[in-house]
Design an enzyme around this catalytic site. Sequence first.
Site, short mmCIF file in Angstrom:
data_model
loop_
_atom_site.label_atom_id
_atom_site.label_comp_id
_atom_site.label_asym_id
_atom_site.label_seq_id
_atom_site.Cartn_x
_atom_site.Cartn_y
_atom_site.Cartn_z
N ASN A 118 47.52 1.57 0.92
CA ASN A 118 48.95 2.29 2.01
C ASN A 118 48.08 2.63 3.33
O ASN A 118 47.71 3.65 2.96
CB ASN A 118 49.68 2.83 1.84
CG ASN A 118 50.89 3.32 2.83
OD1 ASN A 118 50.74 2.40 3.48
ND2 ASN A 118 51.64 4.43 3.01
N GLY A 119 47.61 2.89 4.38
CA GLY A 119 47.05 3.17 5.95
C GLY A 119 46.44 1.13 5.78
O GLY A 119 46.95 0.33 6.21
N LYS A 129 60.45 1.24 5.89
CA LYS A 129 61.47 2.71 6.18
C LYS A 129 60.88 3.71 6.74
O LYS A 129 61.19 4.28 7.70
CB LYS A 129 61.93 2.83 4.55
CG LYS A 129 62.56 3.89 4.64
CD LYS A 129 63.80 4.05 5.27
CE LYS A 129 65.24 5.16 5.66
NZ LYS A 129 66.16 4.75 6.52
N TRP A 163 54.36 -4.31 2.95
CA TRP A 163 54.70 -4.59 4.50
C TRP A 163 53.18 -5.21 4.84
O TRP A 163 52.54 -4.18 4.83
CB TRP A 163 54.97 -3.04 4.62
CG TRP A 163 55.48 -3.26 6.10
CD1 TRP A 163 56.40 -4.05 6.63
CD2 TRP A 163 55.52 -3.13 7.66
NE1 TRP A 163 57.08 -4.20 7.74
CE2 TRP A 163 56.21 -3.37 8.14
CE3 TRP A 163 53.65 -2.72 7.57
CZ2 TRP A 163 55.77 -3.14 9.61
CZ3 TRP A 163 53.66 -2.87 9.14
CH2 TRP A 163 54.99 -3.20 10.26
O1 M6R Z 1 61.39 8.94 9.49
P1 M6R Z 1 61.54 9.07 10.34
O2 M6R Z 1 62.34 9.22 11.11
O3 M6R Z 1 60.11 9.69 11.24
O4 M6R Z 1 60.87 8.05 11.14
C1 M6R Z 1 61.61 7.14 12.50
C2 M6R Z 1 62.02 5.42 13.01
O5 M6R Z 1 60.53 4.80 12.71
C3 M6R Z 1 63.19 5.38 12.18
O6 M6R Z 1 64.02 6.83 12.43
C4 M6R Z 1 63.39 3.75 12.50
O7 M6R Z 1 63.63 3.86 14.05
C5 M6R Z 1 64.56 3.58 12.10
N1 M6R Z 1 64.32 2.04 11.08
C6 M6R Z 1 66.23 3.63 12.75
O8 M6R Z 1 67.07 3.12 12.15
#
Ligand code: M6R
Length: 589
Positions: free
Chosen positions: A100-101, A584, A74
């Site tokens: 990654n980072g 994700k 990504w």
């Molecule tokens: O893994 P997390 O719940 O901390 O992630 C937070 C957000 O990145 C995550 O909820 C993001 O907004 C989703 N793609 C929403 O569907």
Amino acid sequence: MCGITGYVGEEEAAPLLYNGLKRMEYRGYDSAGIATISGNQLVVKKDAGKVAEINNYLDFLSMRGKIGIAHTRWATHGGVTKENAHPHVSCKIDVAVIHNGIIENHQQLKEALKADGHIFNSETDTEVIAHLLEKHAEKHKDSKRIVLETVKDLKGSFAFLAIFASDPETLIGARKDAPLAIGITRRGNFIASDILAFIDYTDRVIFLDNREIAVVKQDKVQIYNFAGRPVQKQITQVAWEAKDTSKAEFAHYTTKEIHEQPQTLKAALYQDQDKIKRFVEAVKQSEHVNITACGTSYHAGLVLRNLLARLAKIRSGITLSSEFAHDAELIGPDSLLIGLSQSGETADLLSAVADAKKKGAEVFSILNVVGSTLDRESALSLSINCGPEIGVAATKSFTGQLAIAYLLAFSVVDDMRRLSELRNIWKAVEEVLKQEDKVVDVADKYKDCNDFYFVGRGLHLPIALEGALKLKELAYNHAEGMAGGELKHGTLALIEEGTPVVVLNPEDETYDEMLSNASEMKARGARIIGVSNKPNQIYDEFIEIPKVDKLLYPLIEVIPLQMLAYHAAVLRKKDPDYPRNLAKSVTVK
Ligand code: M6R
């Protein structure tokens, strides 16, 4: 945000790594590559594109060697090109690295390395690691020492894996502020950013902590801190199974995960009573309760905040984790910070947690991935137990977080009647899922509208925000979630003939006011999509949900909004599992 995996063992590495790449593609999916060592020769294959497409012409599976590393990208530094895809190699092509980072000082390092004669082939920050490893290999023979010298030069966040042509039995991983886990099998070992990369082969895992390196061989795993001292680690048996990661009969992970919610809600509510008691006591006793999260998890946090205030008269603050550094002056030793996260690896959230801990606060969490960094940084964590969520859009993890928010709030006030209704809410979710045909009709009618509005009051406002976020990220329609009362303060100016407005309007204390909002918008040409237990002639479209306890509507009214976003994406020919530009797990700040 990238997926990284490596293997060393008795088996041919490439097929195992290829499978891992497919499992991790949800972490990033603009480029992919594999490096293996066969004899003493390092071979790299990589390109921009999706893993399976690249494999069609590069034939990853034909790569030989019992050690290798693989990466799905990504992009952060440098465009989406073959050159920028990982693995990256050193000038002599005897070291390969995946990462990654973000290496924050990569510019300075690059200049210095170039001055020493190193030639760079990409625009990435990662490539400096390969050249640094090569530089340190000129002075040191031992691969572990070479990596320990290299991490001293790096600033920023990283999880990287390296293999050396001169040491084809050793896979090395280093971690600082980005996740790495080791998967142990009888015939070899893995290191990956995500247990899904090796869940098909083992559930025995060692989680690395910050500032640690792992030196992994076919039959041996040794962990050291960055100072080179050995560290003893426990092997954890993780609860996820390979079958949890299949799409089963569904076209996409996203729809599978939406449909799993009756089961995942039950799983979320199955909690260790002792942990719930400790959580509840801490919430009751704390001087300041603060909540922090990002994206969808933040919306669940808003529901938790509302429930604590409304039911238990507990005043809590909530801050987006990305804003925490600018807005957390009141955090101190008497604060309880509650972090919500699906992955437990979101960089902004982890940074808020680190900040709060530095100020003496206690950190509790509600998360999905047991063993994640957030889990290990928390004094107490509750798992939502929804299994792997692979669709980039959070769906079942959101309702899992809501379920725990309700469980905590009802437990704080000992509301046994509502606790019992909560345990049966999955039945109402099953009913709502039966409305899918109606939702498909609505999606089809409005899918190409430029702007959508989602409106709710009280507990429905976080769901309006969540509905808008789902539609944006899956179907790429512009959408805004807002409080009904705010319309007349500006947004009403945007309502015109045919503008779709989703009105969250189950029967509770917000019902009449929301009907008035719906009338105001309809009078200006809006098409009203009502989500309610009660029909009304004002709705141009009606999505019916069953009658439940009035506090529990958020748990069921979000389901049609998830389905709407999913079907709008499919009808608009977008890939709902892999929305553009998103990943994700957002492990970079
Ligand atoms: O893994 P997390 O719940 O901390 O992630 C937070 C957000 O990145 C995550 O909820 C993001 O907004 C989703 N793609 C929403 O569907």
